[in-house]
Every structure is written in C-alpha cells, then in structure tokens.
Design an enzyme around this catalytic site. Structure first.
Site, mmCIF file in Angstrom:
data_model
loop_
_atom_site.group_PDB
_atom_site.id
_atom_site.type_symbol
_atom_site.label_atom_id
_atom_site.label_comp_id
_atom_site.label_asym_id
_atom_site.label_seq_id
_atom_site.Cartn_x
_atom_site.Cartn_y
_atom_site.Cartn_z
ATOM 1 N N GLU A 1 41.316 -48.720 -3.227
ATOM 2 C CA GLU A 1 40.610 -49.805 -1.399
ATOM 3 C C GLU A 1 40.846 -47.980 -0.617
ATOM 4 O OE1 GLU A 1 40.104 -54.012 -2.340
ATOM 5 O OE2 GLU A 1 41.652 -53.525 -1.030
ATOM 6 N N SER B 1 48.711 -54.287 2.722
ATOM 7 C CA SER B 1 48.084 -55.542 1.981
ATOM 8 C C SER B 1 47.491 -56.113 2.970
ATOM 9 C CB SER B 1 48.921 -56.119 0.898
ATOM 10 O OG SER B 1 49.757 -55.406 0.028
ATOM 11 N N ASN C 1 41.956 -58.578 -2.332
ATOM 12 C CA ASN C 1 43.363 -59.835 -2.224
ATOM 13 C C ASN C 1 41.940 -61.079 -1.620
ATOM 14 O OD1 ASN C 1 45.168 -59.006 -2.906
ATOM 15 N ND2 ASN C 1 46.064 -57.671 -1.158
ATOM 16 N N HIS D 1 44.756 -48.578 0.091
ATOM 17 C CA HIS D 1 45.368 -49.509 -0.440
ATOM 18 C C HIS D 1 45.215 -49.256 -2.285
ATOM 19 C CE1 HIS D 1 45.577 -54.393 -1.697
ATOM 20 N NE2 HIS D 1 46.373 -53.168 -1.389
HETATM 21 N N1 LIG Z 1 54.346 -54.895 -3.782
HETATM 22 C C1 LIG Z 1 52.850 -54.991 -4.360
HETATM 23 O O1 LIG Z 1 52.351 -55.172 -4.891
HETATM 24 C C2 LIG Z 1 52.231 -53.686 -3.402
HETATM 25 C C3 LIG Z 1 50.356 -53.858 -3.421
HETATM 26 C C4 LIG Z 1 49.970 -53.125 -3.110
HETATM 27 C C5 LIG Z 1 50.038 -52.611 -1.842
HETATM 28 N N2 LIG Z 1 51.782 -53.206 -0.969
HETATM 29 C C6 LIG Z 1 51.714 -52.665 0.153
HETATM 30 O O2 LIG Z 1 52.675 -51.544 0.127
HETATM 31 C C7 LIG Z 1 53.819 -51.534 0.662
HETATM 32 C C8 LIG Z 1 55.551 -51.130 0.564
HETATM 33 O O3 LIG Z 1 55.483 -52.193 -0.296
HETATM 34 P P1 LIG Z 1 57.025 -52.363 -2.002
HETATM 35 O O4 LIG Z 1 56.729 -53.530 -2.581
HETATM 36 O O5 LIG Z 1 56.545 -50.971 -1.916
HETATM 37 O O6 LIG Z 1 57.829 -52.429 -0.724
HETATM 38 P P2 LIG Z 1 59.806 -52.298 -0.849
HETATM 39 O O7 LIG Z 1 60.162 -53.598 -0.220
HETATM 40 O O8 LIG Z 1 59.548 -51.773 -2.190
HETATM 41 O O9 LIG Z 1 59.583 -50.949 -0.925
HETATM 42 C C9 LIG Z 1 59.485 -50.790 0.718
HETATM 43 C C10 LIG Z 1 60.384 -49.103 1.068
HETATM 44 O O10 LIG Z 1 60.168 -49.355 2.217
HETATM 45 C C11 LIG Z 1 61.002 -48.449 2.762
HETATM 46 N N3 LIG Z 1 61.275 -49.009 4.158
HETATM 47 C C12 LIG Z 1 61.648 -49.450 5.057
HETATM 48 N N4 LIG Z 1 61.349 -48.634 6.008
HETATM 49 C C13 LIG Z 1 61.234 -47.376 6.378
HETATM 50 C C14 LIG Z 1 61.568 -46.825 7.535
HETATM 51 N N5 LIG Z 1 61.659 -46.689 8.591
HETATM 52 N N6 LIG Z 1 61.314 -45.161 6.802
HETATM 53 C C15 LIG Z 1 61.272 -44.649 5.989
HETATM 54 N N7 LIG Z 1 61.216 -45.677 4.601
HETATM 55 C C16 LIG Z 1 61.162 -47.035 5.422
HETATM 56 C C17 LIG Z 1 62.265 -49.102 3.085
HETATM 57 O O11 LIG Z 1 64.159 -48.757 2.508
HETATM 58 C C18 LIG Z 1 62.037 -49.800 1.115
HETATM 59 O O12 LIG Z 1 62.505 -48.704 0.208
HETATM 60 C C19 LIG Z 1 53.820 -52.845 1.765
HETATM 61 O O13 LIG Z 1 52.764 -52.449 2.523
HETATM 62 C C20 LIG Z 1 52.297 -53.819 0.505
HETATM 63 O O14 LIG Z 1 52.271 -55.015 1.227
HETATM 64 C C21 LIG Z 1 52.805 -54.150 -2.019
#
Ligand SMILES: NC(=O)c1ccc[n+]([C@@H]2O[C@H](COP(=O)([O-])OP(=O)(O)OC[C@H]3O[C@@H](n4cnc5c(N)ncnc54)[C@H](O)[C@@H]3O)[C@@H](O)[C@H]2O)c1
Length: 402
Positions: free
Chosen positions: A152, A119, A190, A140
């Site tokens: 994006e 993000s 954002n 994104h």
């Molecule tokens: N949640 C949102 O609203 C949103 C929106 C857009 C983008 N994002 C981005 O998406 C990404 C993930 O966000 P999320 O909300 O799904 O997070 P989350 O915490 O729900 O999930 C992250 C996952 O990554 C796994 N993980 C951690 N280290 C790892 C590794 N080395 N290898 C494999 N898996 C690993 C964790 O076990 C977990 O299941 C982030 O970069 C976040 O900024 C989030």
C-alpha cells in the site's frame, strides 16, 4: 526518479525480508539497526530466504551469492549519503519513528524519499518532523514481505504526486502490486480486515459458534485460513493493539471485543507464545472454558453466527472507504485478494457484493443492525446505489459494469 541504492532502518521481522526483496530486484541495500546482533540477524534473514529458494530448487547456490552480497549492515548512518530511498521499519512507536525521521532528514540527501512501513501510524505526523514532507510517504508491506505481493502506498497531507508515483514504480520494480491508498487509520487492508476479525471474536464471546466452527465456515467460503487461525498467526498482541487504534479512530462501531483484551492480558498471544485462541495442542479446551467463564462474568447473551455476519461488515467498510474516496473499486478488490487472500474466484469484497446483489447486502445489513446494533449500519452509498437500481450483476451494474 531512478533508484540506485536503498536503505532499510530496523532489521526486525519486516526489515530483513524487505531488504531481501530489494536485493532480489538487483539493487544494493544497507540495513541499519541499533545493535550489532539485530543487524546480523537481519543479514541472516536475507541469507535464509535465499537459502530456502535454493532448497526448493528455485535458485542455484551460484545465483544467490551475488544477490546476498548486495545487502550490507550497519549501526551508523555513514552509508546513507547516497541512498535514493529509505524504508523505515523500526518498532511501531510514534516517538521512536519521529526520532528516526528527524535523523534521516538531517543525514540523507535532499532528494532521498523517506518511506515508512508503519501499519497504523500517521504518515502526515511522521512527515511533520522533516523539512521534506513532500518526500515522505507510507510504503506498507505485508508479512512476510518476501511472499506477500501487495504494497500500500500512502501519501500524507503534503506528499507530492511525484513521490507517490516514484514509490509506486519502485514497488513494481520489486515485483510487488502497488495500490495507492489515501491516508486513513488502518489504511485499506487493515481497515477492512479488522472489523471482520473483531466480529469473529464478538461472535465467539457470545458463544455463537466455536473458533474452529467459524474457521471452517470461512475456509469453506474460500479464505486461505479462518479468522482465529489468522489471529493466532499474526499475534493476539498485535491484533489487540491494532483493534484499539481502530476503536480510537472510528469510534464505538469498531469497539474492540472484550475477549481480545482478556486473552492478551492472559499472555495467550498465539503462535509466538504457544497458545492463543487455540491451545498448544490445537484444541479449544481452555478457550471454551474461558468463553464459558466470560459468559457468566459479563452475562453476554448467546447470538447466532453466519459467515455473512463477518463478510457484510467487510463489504460495508469497503463501501465506506469508497465513499471517502480512499481508493478505487478495483484497487479495493485487488488489495483484499493480495493482502488477505480473499478468494480470487470471488474477486474481492465488492465483486462479491455485486454477485450477491447490493439489495440483498443492504437487506442483510439492516437485519444485522436490528440484531446487533449500529456497527452494521449500512453505508449511505450502498443505500443510494440500491435506490438507483444499481444492484449488481443481475441489474448489469453495481460496483462494476457487467
Ligand atoms: N510484523 C508485521 O506483521 C508487520 C506487517 C506490516 C508492517 N509492520 C510494521 O513494520 C514495522 C516493523 O515491524 P516488525 O514486526 O519488523 O518489528 P520488529 O520488532 O521485529 O523489528 C523492529 C526493529 O527495529 C529496530 N529499531 C528500533 N529502534 C530503532 C532505531 N532507532 N534505529 C534503527 N532500528 C531500530 C529494533 O531493534 C528491531 O530490530 C512496524 O512499523 C510495524 O507496524 C509489521
């Protein structure tokens, strides 16, 4: 480049729904996470998204099984030897992400595109740990990825145009609306949304209006929900952390509101913790107490609220984005409608500015600057357009030709 097989690393909130989107387009996808329980929950998420389609009568049980079968889970990189694209969606932590990109660079074929769903982190920095920076790109998605139409696509400093075009085409094959955005903190959506949300919190801590009054005003404007309802949904922890990144990147004009830090430290994180801006019962009793205490503690003076206070800030940021050539007029408006629900009838912040009149917006920003300070300082491009008579619809030309 044809994409025959994809992988998603990180099967959390975003990874699971991104994988579902990929299977829906008919492609196989392998989901990798670090623990079996996370892999299983990602696969469960894929199934549950399909099941809800069946429940709504949008798909038949027979249709969903072959789609679900396209998703597989793993804790190793064994199935990555023939993937054409990897979408990294691990925890938002630069150290973890860099490690993942290093591993992917070693494991995946040279031709594989490595995309990140980050993000806020730098795509160029992630690319720097690989031997294929030209094949590293931001992709994104918005939350929930299976619902939100926008993607994006963000090139880093060394990303090739071919990679960008491949990822744009891939996004469109997933039935998403892809917008190319040059790299900047917050990317496009954002970057425009955060000042709008932060201004609402500033107005709240200055007792300009209550959260529900401001939410109501923005819904009346046409937003699908008000800023406080949105922040409660996104998570106050996420919003606070992103606001610090924006503050760090853009300086004091994006200084994070003190109330955001206060609520975050109190553990009021929004829907995920039960209470955020709103109390668990949907009221604002505790919030108004907190605001009152804050008023005394910090001696914030009372200010006035108007929807323009939030909207003009967003318009001004959109003009700054244009000035920096981050993306085009049309893409700013499309992305804000698809990514934030900016009202379709109005047509995005720049269409809105054309409709209101750029001279009116400039005048409004000048007044807001004298009232609230330099965060409202009008973008130079806006001044130039007004000086040149491009005042929007009434003049026949503004950001658009009318
Ligand atoms: N949640 C949102 O609203 C949103 C929106 C857009 C983008 N994002 C981005 O998406 C990404 C993930 O966000 P999320 O909300 O799904 O997070 P989350 O915490 O729900 O999930 C992250 C996952 O990554 C796994 N993980 C951690 N280290 C790892 C590794 N080395 N290898 C494999 N898996 C690993 C964790 O076990 C977990 O299941 C982030 O970069 C976040 O900024 C989030």
């Amino acid at each position: 480049m044809y994409i025959y097989k994809a992988a998603v690393v990180g099967g959390g909130n975003m990874g699971g729904s991104i994988a579902q989107v990929i299977t829906y387009s008919g492609l196989p996808v392998v989901i990798k996470d670090i623990k079996q329980e996370f892999v299983d929950s990602a696969l469960d998420k894929v199934r549950s998204i399909y099941q809800s389609r069946v429940d709504k009568g949008k798909m038949s049980p027979g249709e969903i099984e072959p789609k679900i079968a396209l998703a597989s889970g793993t804790m190793s990189y064994d199935d990555f030897s023939d993937v054409d694209i990897v979408i990294e969606a691990v925890t938002e932590d630069i150290k973890i992400k860099k490690q993942v990109f290093k591993e992917l660079d070693e494991i995946c074929p040279e031709s594989t595109i490595l995309a990140s769903n980050t993000s806020a982190l730098s795509i160029s920095e992630l690319a720097s740990v690989t031997k294929r920076p030209e094949k590293v790109v931001g992709m994104h998605f918005f939350n929930p990825a299976h619902v939100m139409k926008l993607v994006e696509v963000i090139p880093g400093v060394q990303t090739s145009d071919e990679t960008v075009m491949d990822v744009m085409a891939f996004s469109e094959s997933l039935r998403k609306m892809a917008v190319r955005v040059e790299e900047c903190p917050g990317f496009l959506v954002n970057r425009l949304l955060m000042p709008y949300l932060n201004e609402a919190v500033l107005a709240l801590q200055e007792a300009a209006a209550t959260a529900s009054e401001m939410d109501k005003a923005m819904v009346e404007f046409g937003m699908p929900m008000g800023p406080f309802t949105l922040m409660d949904m996104l998570g106050l922890d996420v919003c606070y952390k992103v606001s610090l990144i924006m503050q760090d990147a853009y300086g004091p004009r994006m200084a994070s509101a003190y109330l955001s830090e206060k609520l975050y430290k109190m553990g009021r994180l929004g829907q995920k913790s039960g209470e955020g801006f709103y109390d668990e019962d949907g009221s604002e009793k505790k919030l108004s107490q907190i605001v009152q205490e804050l008023q005394q503690e910090k001696s914030f003076s009372k200010t006035e609220f108007s929807p323009e206070r939030l909207l003009y800030l967003m318009v001004n940021e959109a003009v700054l984005v244009l000035q920096e050539k981050i993306t085009s007029v049309a893409d700013i408006d499309i992305a804000m409608m698809a990514g934030t629900g900016f009202p379709q009838e109005i047509g995005g912040p720049l269409k809105y500015a054309d409709e209101i009149g750029l001279d009116v917006i400039l005048d409004g920003l000048n007044k807001l600057t004298s009232e609230f300070g330099f965060r409202f300082h009008p973008a130079y491009m806006l001044k130039k357009m007004v000086a040149g008579g491009l005042t929007g619809k009434k003049a026949g030309r503004g950001f658009y030709t009318h």
